[in-house]
Design a protein around this motif. Structure first.
Motif, short mmCIF file in Angstrom:
data_model
loop_
_atom_site.label_atom_id
_atom_site.label_comp_id
_atom_site.label_asym_id
_atom_site.label_seq_id
_atom_site.Cartn_x
_atom_site.Cartn_y
_atom_site.Cartn_z
N GLY A 87 79.54 -45.56 -24.19
CA GLY A 87 79.03 -46.16 -22.95
C GLY A 87 80.02 -45.99 -21.81
N LEU A 88 79.49 -45.81 -20.62
CA LEU A 88 80.30 -45.59 -19.43
C LEU A 88 80.19 -46.80 -18.52
N LEU A 89 81.31 -47.41 -18.21
CA LEU A 89 81.32 -48.58 -17.33
C LEU A 89 82.29 -48.31 -16.18
N PHE A 90 81.79 -47.61 -15.16
CA PHE A 90 82.57 -47.26 -13.97
C PHE A 90 81.93 -47.96 -12.77
N PRO A 91 82.30 -49.19 -12.46
CA PRO A 91 81.62 -49.96 -11.42
C PRO A 91 81.63 -49.30 -10.04
N LEU A 92 82.65 -48.50 -9.74
CA LEU A 92 82.76 -47.93 -8.39
C LEU A 92 82.39 -46.45 -8.36
N ILE A 93 81.57 -46.01 -9.30
CA ILE A 93 81.24 -44.59 -9.37
C ILE A 93 80.51 -44.10 -8.12
N GLY A 94 79.83 -44.98 -7.42
CA GLY A 94 79.07 -44.55 -6.24
C GLY A 94 79.83 -44.62 -4.94
N ARG A 95 81.14 -44.86 -4.98
CA ARG A 95 81.88 -45.07 -3.75
C ARG A 95 82.83 -43.93 -3.40
N GLY A 96 82.53 -42.74 -3.90
CA GLY A 96 83.28 -41.55 -3.47
C GLY A 96 84.65 -41.38 -4.07
N GLU A 97 84.97 -42.15 -5.12
CA GLU A 97 86.27 -42.00 -5.75
C GLU A 97 86.24 -40.83 -6.74
N ILE A 98 87.21 -40.78 -7.62
CA ILE A 98 87.30 -39.66 -8.57
C ILE A 98 86.37 -39.82 -9.76
N PHE A 99 85.71 -40.97 -9.89
CA PHE A 99 84.95 -41.24 -11.11
C PHE A 99 83.73 -40.35 -11.26
N HIS A 100 83.14 -39.93 -10.17
CA HIS A 100 81.95 -39.08 -10.27
C HIS A 100 82.27 -37.73 -10.91
N PRO A 101 83.29 -36.99 -10.43
CA PRO A 101 83.60 -35.72 -11.10
C PRO A 101 84.07 -35.89 -12.53
N ILE A 102 84.77 -36.98 -12.82
CA ILE A 102 85.20 -37.22 -14.20
C ILE A 102 83.98 -37.45 -15.10
N THR A 103 83.01 -38.20 -14.59
CA THR A 103 81.78 -38.46 -15.35
C THR A 103 81.04 -37.16 -15.62
N GLU A 104 80.95 -36.30 -14.62
CA GLU A 104 80.27 -35.02 -14.80
C GLU A 104 80.93 -34.20 -15.90
N GLU A 105 82.26 -34.19 -15.92
CA GLU A 105 82.98 -33.43 -16.94
C GLU A 105 82.78 -34.04 -18.32
N ILE A 106 82.77 -35.37 -18.41
CA ILE A 106 82.54 -36.02 -19.70
C ILE A 106 81.15 -35.67 -20.23
N ALA A 107 80.16 -35.66 -19.33
CA ALA A 107 78.80 -35.31 -19.74
C ALA A 107 78.73 -33.89 -20.29
N LYS A 108 79.49 -32.96 -19.69
CA LYS A 108 79.50 -31.58 -20.16
C LYS A 108 80.08 -31.49 -21.57
N LEU A 109 81.03 -32.37 -21.87
CA LEU A 109 81.70 -32.34 -23.17
C LEU A 109 80.85 -32.92 -24.29
N SER A 110 79.82 -33.68 -23.94
CA SER A 110 79.06 -34.40 -24.96
C SER A 110 78.40 -33.47 -25.98
N GLU A 111 77.97 -32.29 -25.54
CA GLU A 111 77.31 -31.37 -26.46
C GLU A 111 78.29 -30.74 -27.43
N THR A 112 79.40 -30.26 -26.91
CA THR A 112 80.34 -29.54 -27.78
C THR A 112 81.16 -30.48 -28.67
N LEU A 113 81.39 -31.71 -28.23
CA LEU A 113 82.19 -32.64 -29.03
C LEU A 113 81.33 -33.63 -29.82
N ASN A 114 80.03 -33.42 -29.81
CA ASN A 114 79.12 -34.15 -30.70
C ASN A 114 79.12 -35.66 -30.45
N PHE A 115 78.93 -36.07 -29.20
CA PHE A 115 78.73 -37.48 -28.90
C PHE A 115 77.65 -37.61 -27.83
N SER A 116 77.08 -38.80 -27.73
CA SER A 116 76.09 -39.09 -26.69
C SER A 116 76.71 -40.02 -25.66
#
Length: 378
Positions: A87-116
Motif C-alpha cells: 500500500g502507498l500512503l503519500f499524503p502530499l503526492i498531489g502537491r508537486g513534490e518528488i513523490f509523484h515520479p517515485i510512485t511512477e517508478e514503483i508502479a513500473k517495478l511491480s511487474e518485474t518484482l512480482n508485487f501489486s
C-alpha cells in the motif's frame, strides 16, 4: 533438457553459479538476473559464455526473458505464488513534490518484482486530517496489504501527532512500514522503522558550498512551518558548510515564511538576504513569483536554489539550481527494502541514504564569468 554434463567447463561454471543464486534464495522468484557483463566480470569468463548459460536456463524453464528489460527467475514449482500487496500512503503526492515520479517508478517495478501496488486516493493538500489517514489505513487492511510505504505528513499544524497516531495503528496491526524521504518523529528522534531517502545533511552542505565558492559570506535559508524532518537536516548541513568556511551562521538568516506575498517577502530581502537556499523547489518558485512583484530580478539582485528537481524547476522562466533526487534509484531501493522487510521482519531498522546531484542553473549564478558545469555530481 540440457544437463550439466553436456556443458563446457566455463558455461557450467556460470550455470551452476546462477543455480546457486536460485536455490539459496539470493535471487527470489521474479527478480532480474544480474547483467551479463556483471556476471562475466565476477566469474572471469566471456560475456557470450554467460549468455549461453542464461539461454540454457531459459530453455529449461528456470528463467524467462522480458524484451527490452532483461531475464528473470521463473517459478518452476508449478504453483502460482500470491503476489505481495504493498500500500502507498503519500499524503502530499498531489502537491508537486518528488513523490509523484517515485510512485511512477514503483508502479513500473511491480511487474518485474512480482508485487501489486495499491493506492487508495489523493488527499487535499494541507487540509489532510487524521481521520482521512485512518480511513486509508482501514482500506489497506481490508485489502490485506503485506506492507505500507509511508511518506509522513507535513505542512499542517497537527502533522506530528497525526503521524504518530497512524504509526501506532499500523504497529498494532503488525503491518511492516518503510518510511520514504523522511522520519515521522521530530528531529533528531529516530524511529524503529526502515527509512529510504537522500543524505539531507550533505545536501544542505553542498547547497551552501555552491554559494561560498562564489565568494559569498552571507547565505540565508527559507522554509515553511511544519515541514518534514528532512528540512532541519538540510539546515544543519548548510550551517556546517558556513562554519567550515569560517563564517559564523546567524539565526536571523533562517526564515520561516507563511505566505509569499510581496509584504511577506520584502522584510527578508530588506534584512539583507541575497543568496537564499529554499527548503524545496515549490518554495523557491513561489518565492520567485513574490520577488517579481517587488521588481527584484534573479539572479542579478537575488540568487536562489532549491531541492528536489521537480519537473517545473527545469522550465521555470529562470532555470532553478536544485538538488536532484534519484527518483528511479529511490523507487527501486524502497521496494527492495520493503520486500526484504516482509521476508525478514526481525531485521534491525535500516537507514538507506542515496546519492544526489547538484544541478547548477541560472538562478544561483552570481558572476557569469565564473564557470560551472551545468550538472555537478557530488
Amino acid at each position: 533438457m540440457m544437463t550439466q554434463n553436456k556443458l563446457s567447463p566455463k558455461t557450467k561454471k556460470v550455470y551452476e553459479y546462477l543455480l546457486h543464486l536460485f536455490n539459496n534464495g539470493n535471487l527470489p522468484v521474479g527478480e532480474q538476473i544480474p547483467a551479463e557483463n556483471e556476471i562475466a566480470e565476477k566469474l572471469k569468463v566471456s560475456r557470450p559464455t554467460v549468455a549461453k548459460a542464461i539461454k540454457i536456463l531459459v530453455q529449461e524453464g528456470k528463467a524467462y526473458r522480458k524484451s527490452g528489460v532483461g531475464t528473470f527467475l521463473k517459478d518452476s514449482s508449478g504453483t502460482k505464488k500470491r503476489k505481495k500487496i504493498i500500500g502507498l500512503l503519500f499524503p502530499l503526492i498531489g502537491r508537486g513534490e518528488i513523490f509523484h515520479p517515485i510512485t511512477e517508478e514503483i508502479a513500473k517495478l511491480s511487474e518485474t518484482l512480482n508485487f501489486s501496488l495499491i493506492w487508495g486516493g489523493q488527499f487535499n493538500g494541507a487540509d489532510i486530517t487524521g481521520t482521512q489517514m485512518e480511513q486509508m489505513i482501514d482500506f489497506y487492511v481490508e485489502q490485506k496489504v503485506d506492507g505500507i510505504l509511508l511518506a509522513p505528513m507535513e505542512l499542517t499544524k497537527n502533522c506530528f501527532p497525526i503521524n504518530k497516531k497512524i504509526i501506532n495503528k499500523l504497529d498494532q496491526l503488525n503491518i511492516p512500514i518503510v518510511l520514504v524521504d523522511g522520519e515521522y518523529n521530530e528531529f533528531p528522534l529516530r524511529s524503529k522503522y526502515d527509512l529510504v531517502g537522500i543524505d539531507n545533511f550533505r545536501a544542505g552542505y553542498i547547497s551552501a558550498e555552491h554559494f561560498i565558492r562564489q565568494g559569498e559570506k552571507r547565505i540565508d535559508f527559507l522554509r515553511q512551518p511544519f515541514m518534514a524532518q528532512t528540512v532541519p537536516q538540510r539546515i544543519m548541513g548548510y550551517q556546517q558548510a558556513l562554519l567550515h568556511s569560517g563564517i559564523k551562521p546567524c539565526e536571523n538568516w533562517i526564515h520561516t515564511i507563511h505566505n509569499f506575498s510581496a509584504e511577506d517577502i520584502f522584510p527578508i530581502i530588506n534584512a539583507g538576504a541575497k543568496n537564499i537556499i529554499c527548503a524545496n523547489d515549490n518554495i523557491a518558485m513561489q518565492f520567485v513569483k513574490g520577488l517579481a512583484q517587488l521588481d527584484i530580478r534573479i539572479p542579478k539582485d537575488v540568487r536562489i536554489s532549491g531541492f528536489d528537481n521537480i519537473e517545473a524547476a527545469r522550465y521555470f522562466p529562470i532555470a532553478l539550481t536544485t538538488i536532484a533526487q534519484p527518483c528511479e534509484e529511490l523507487a527501486k531501493t524502497i521496494i527492495n527494502v520493503m520486500l526484504s522487510r516482509i521476508k525478514n521482519p526481525d531485521l534491525p531498522a535500516r537507514t538507506v541514504m542515496l546519492n544526489f546531484e547538484l544541478k547548477i542553473r541560472e538562478s544561483s549564478i552570481i558572476n557569469k564569468n565564473v564557470c560551472f558545469r551545468k550538472t555537478v555530481l557530488k
